[in-house]
Design a protein around this motif. Structure first.
Motif, PDB file in Angstrom:
ATOM      1  N   ALA A 108      12.904  24.205  38.610  1.00  0.00           N
ATOM      2  CA  ALA A 108      14.151  24.325  37.836  1.00  0.00           C
ATOM      3  C   ALA A 108      15.376  24.455  38.744  1.00  0.00           C
ATOM      4  N   LYS A 109      15.196  25.058  39.913  1.00  0.00           N
ATOM      5  CA  LYS A 109      16.326  25.230  40.847  1.00  0.00           C
ATOM      6  C   LYS A 109      16.810  23.886  41.408  1.00  0.00           C
ATOM      7  N   GLU A 110      15.969  22.853  41.319  1.00  0.00           N
ATOM      8  CA  GLU A 110      16.329  21.543  41.891  1.00  0.00           C
ATOM      9  C   GLU A 110      16.957  20.601  40.871  1.00  0.00           C
ATOM     10  N   ALA A 111      17.188  21.104  39.654  1.00  0.00           N
ATOM     11  CA  ALA A 111      17.590  20.222  38.553  1.00  0.00           C
ATOM     12  C   ALA A 111      18.857  19.415  38.855  1.00  0.00           C
ATOM     13  N   PHE A 112      19.745  19.953  39.699  1.00  0.00           N
ATOM     14  CA  PHE A 112      20.993  19.224  40.001  1.00  0.00           C
ATOM     15  C   PHE A 112      20.729  17.963  40.828  1.00  0.00           C
ATOM     16  N   SER A 113      19.634  17.938  41.604  1.00  0.00           N
ATOM     17  CA  SER A 113      19.374  16.763  42.448  1.00  0.00           C
ATOM     18  C   SER A 113      18.147  15.970  41.996  1.00  0.00           C
ATOM     19  N   VAL A 114      17.102  16.688  41.528  1.00  0.00           N
ATOM     20  CA  VAL A 114      15.894  15.992  41.064  1.00  0.00           C
ATOM     21  C   VAL A 114      16.036  15.812  39.559  1.00  0.00           C
ATOM     22  N   ARG A 115      16.512  14.650  39.171  1.00  0.00           N
ATOM     23  CA  ARG A 115      16.866  14.436  37.763  1.00  0.00           C
ATOM     24  C   ARG A 115      16.731  12.949  37.414  1.00  0.00           C
ATOM     25  N   PRO A 116      16.678  12.639  36.122  1.00  0.00           N
ATOM     26  CA  PRO A 116      16.683  11.229  35.707  1.00  0.00           C
ATOM     27  C   PRO A 116      18.003  10.577  36.093  1.00  0.00           C
ATOM     28  N   ARG A 117      17.939   9.548  36.907  1.00  0.00           N
ATOM     29  CA  ARG A 117      19.165   8.901  37.382  1.00  0.00           C
ATOM     30  C   ARG A 117      19.514   7.639  36.602  1.00  0.00           C
ATOM     31  N   PHE A 118      18.503   7.025  36.004  1.00  0.00           N
ATOM     32  CA  PHE A 118      18.755   5.740  35.330  1.00  0.00           C
ATOM     33  C   PHE A 118      18.156   5.752  33.920  1.00  0.00           C
ATOM     34  N   PRO A 119      18.628   6.671  33.059  1.00  0.00           N
ATOM     35  CA  PRO A 119      18.030   6.788  31.717  1.00  0.00           C
ATOM     36  C   PRO A 119      18.184   5.538  30.860  1.00  0.00           C
ATOM     37  N   ASP A 120      19.142   4.670  31.205  1.00  0.00           N
ATOM     38  CA  ASP A 120      19.310   3.428  30.443  1.00  0.00           C
ATOM     39  C   ASP A 120      18.281   2.370  30.838  1.00  0.00           C
ATOM     40  N   HIS A 121      17.620   2.576  31.982  1.00  0.00           N
ATOM     41  CA  HIS A 121      16.686   1.559  32.486  1.00  0.00           C
ATOM     42  C   HIS A 121      15.215   1.962  32.379  1.00  0.00           C
ATOM     43  N   PHE A 122      14.945   3.278  32.391  1.00  0.00           N
ATOM     44  CA  PHE A 122      13.559   3.741  32.396  1.00  0.00           C
ATOM     45  C   PHE A 122      13.363   4.846  31.372  1.00  0.00           C
ATOM     46  N   GLN A 123      12.117   4.987  30.915  1.00  0.00           N
ATOM     47  CA  GLN A 123      11.782   6.107  30.028  1.00  0.00           C
ATOM     48  C   GLN A 123      11.297   7.258  30.915  1.00  0.00           C
ATOM     49  N   TYR A 124      11.905   8.421  30.728  1.00  0.00           N
ATOM     50  CA  TYR A 124      11.604   9.567  31.594  1.00  0.00           C
ATOM     51  C   TYR A 124      10.834  10.652  30.853  1.00  0.00           C
ATOM     52  N   MET A 125       9.999  11.344  31.615  1.00  0.00           N
ATOM     53  CA  MET A 125       9.460  12.637  31.187  1.00  0.00           C
ATOM     54  C   MET A 125       9.831  13.618  32.289  1.00  0.00           C
ATOM     55  N   VAL A 126      10.507  14.715  31.929  1.00  0.00           N
ATOM     56  CA  VAL A 126      10.915  15.712  32.930  1.00  0.00           C
ATOM     57  C   VAL A 126      10.089  16.972  32.723  1.00  0.00           C
ATOM     58  N   ASP A 171       9.866  20.770  34.095  1.00  0.00           N
ATOM     59  CA  ASP A 171      10.455  21.850  34.900  1.00  0.00           C
ATOM     60  C   ASP A 171       9.355  22.857  35.239  1.00  0.00           C
ATOM     61  N   VAL A 172       9.076  23.005  36.500  1.00  0.00           N
ATOM     62  CA  VAL A 172       8.004  23.903  36.947  1.00  0.00           C
ATOM     63  C   VAL A 172       8.513  24.729  38.120  1.00  0.00           C
ATOM     64  N   GLU A 173       7.671  25.647  38.558  1.00  0.00           N
ATOM     65  CA  GLU A 173       7.958  26.374  39.794  1.00  0.00           C
ATOM     66  C   GLU A 173       7.038  25.847  40.864  1.00  0.00           C
ATOM     67  N   ASP A 174       7.579  25.459  41.994  1.00  0.00           N
ATOM     68  CA  ASP A 174       6.733  24.974  43.082  1.00  0.00           C
ATOM     69  C   ASP A 174       6.174  26.191  43.819  1.00  0.00           C
ATOM     70  N   SER A 175       5.344  26.932  43.097  1.00  0.00           N
ATOM     71  CA  SER A 175       4.732  28.130  43.682  1.00  0.00           C
ATOM     72  C   SER A 175       3.257  28.125  43.309  1.00  0.00           C
ATOM     73  N   GLU A 176       2.476  28.874  44.053  1.00  0.00           N
ATOM     74  CA  GLU A 176       1.030  28.874  43.828  1.00  0.00           C
ATOM     75  C   GLU A 176       0.654  29.460  42.468  1.00  0.00           C
ATOM     76  N   GLU A 177       1.573  30.214  41.843  1.00  0.00           N
ATOM     77  CA  GLU A 177       1.272  30.842  40.552  1.00  0.00           C
ATOM     78  C   GLU A 177       1.539  29.915  39.364  1.00  0.00           C
ATOM     79  N   GLN A 178       2.245  28.812  39.597  1.00  0.00           N
ATOM     80  CA  GLN A 178       2.616  27.919  38.495  1.00  0.00           C
ATOM     81  C   GLN A 178       1.364  27.330  37.832  1.00  0.00           C
TER      82      GLN A 178
END
Length: 208
Positions: A65-83, A85-92
């Motif tokens: 979730a902390k990366e949402a500003f950079s890791v995001r759908p960039r071309f929603p008009d061209h591709f179908q996205y599934m997003v 939001d997880v934690e990149d931690s061993e507990e996720q």
């Protein structure tokens, strides 16, 4: 749609293309892991031209979730996205999120699409999903599934927590397959209920 293969086919699939010489630069690119399923880092999702040249139609964007500003759908008009939001931690908990991702990928591929699965680095988080997908798709054990993905994207290294969940998922999907293999009327619980119903009918006839 999951696939049934013989031992020779499985061995061949796990080994992957033997003629690929892995270079450091390739970790910034995506690789095709299964037919029409690609895995890579954020970098691979940022070029519209590259994505179109690869024939990508759907993108699974997995991010902390902390990366949402950079890791995001960039071309929603061209591709179908599934997003996701997880934690990149061993507990996720990845196992809870996986069925939805698998459904999205299956629907895309069955509809003639090509799917890119990516996270920020394409090293731990997104590869864990793709390993679970390959495992269930080809009915593999977790080690073979991990090797299948590593033999196409050499730099992957799921963290310890994700690896534990990958191992755990093997028993989960195999148990589901075992249950699904029983026709509904042959499942133990249903047989017991049927027997009880028959006994009730006998009892009613006796006192009729």
């Amino acid at each position: 749609m999951d696939v049934a293969l013989n031992k020779e086919q499985i061995k061949e699939i796990i080994q992957g293309p033997g003629d690929v010489e892995w270079t450091y630069e390739m970790r910034r690119q995506c690789q095709e892991i299964l037919p029409n399923l690609l895995l890579g880092p954020l970098q691979a999702s940022k070029s519209l031209e590259t994505l179109q040249s690869l024939g990508v139609t759907h993108i699974v964007c997995i991010r902390d979730a902390k990366e949402a500003f950079s890791v995001r759908p960039r071309f929603p008009d061209h591709f179908q996205y599934m997003v996701l939001d997880v934690e990149d931690s061993e507990e996720q908990n990845l196992i809870r999120l996986f069925p939805g991702a698998k459904q999205f990928i299956d629907n895309a591929i069955q509809g003639g699409g090509r799917v890119l699965v990516h996270c920020n680095g394409g090293i731990s988080l997104s590869p864990s999903f793709v390993v679970m997908y390959a495992m269930q798709h080809y009915n593999l054990n977790w080690e073979d599934a991990l090797h299948l993905v590593q033999n196409r994207r050499y730099c992957i290294s799921p963290n310890g927590g994700f690896l534990s969940q990958i191992k755990e998922y093997e028993s989960i999907y195999k148990a589901r397959n075992a249950v699904a293999a029983f026709p509904p009327q042959a499942r133990p619980g249903n047989v017991r209920r049927k027997r009880e119903d028959e006994e009730d009918d006998d009892e009613k006839e006796r006192y009729a």
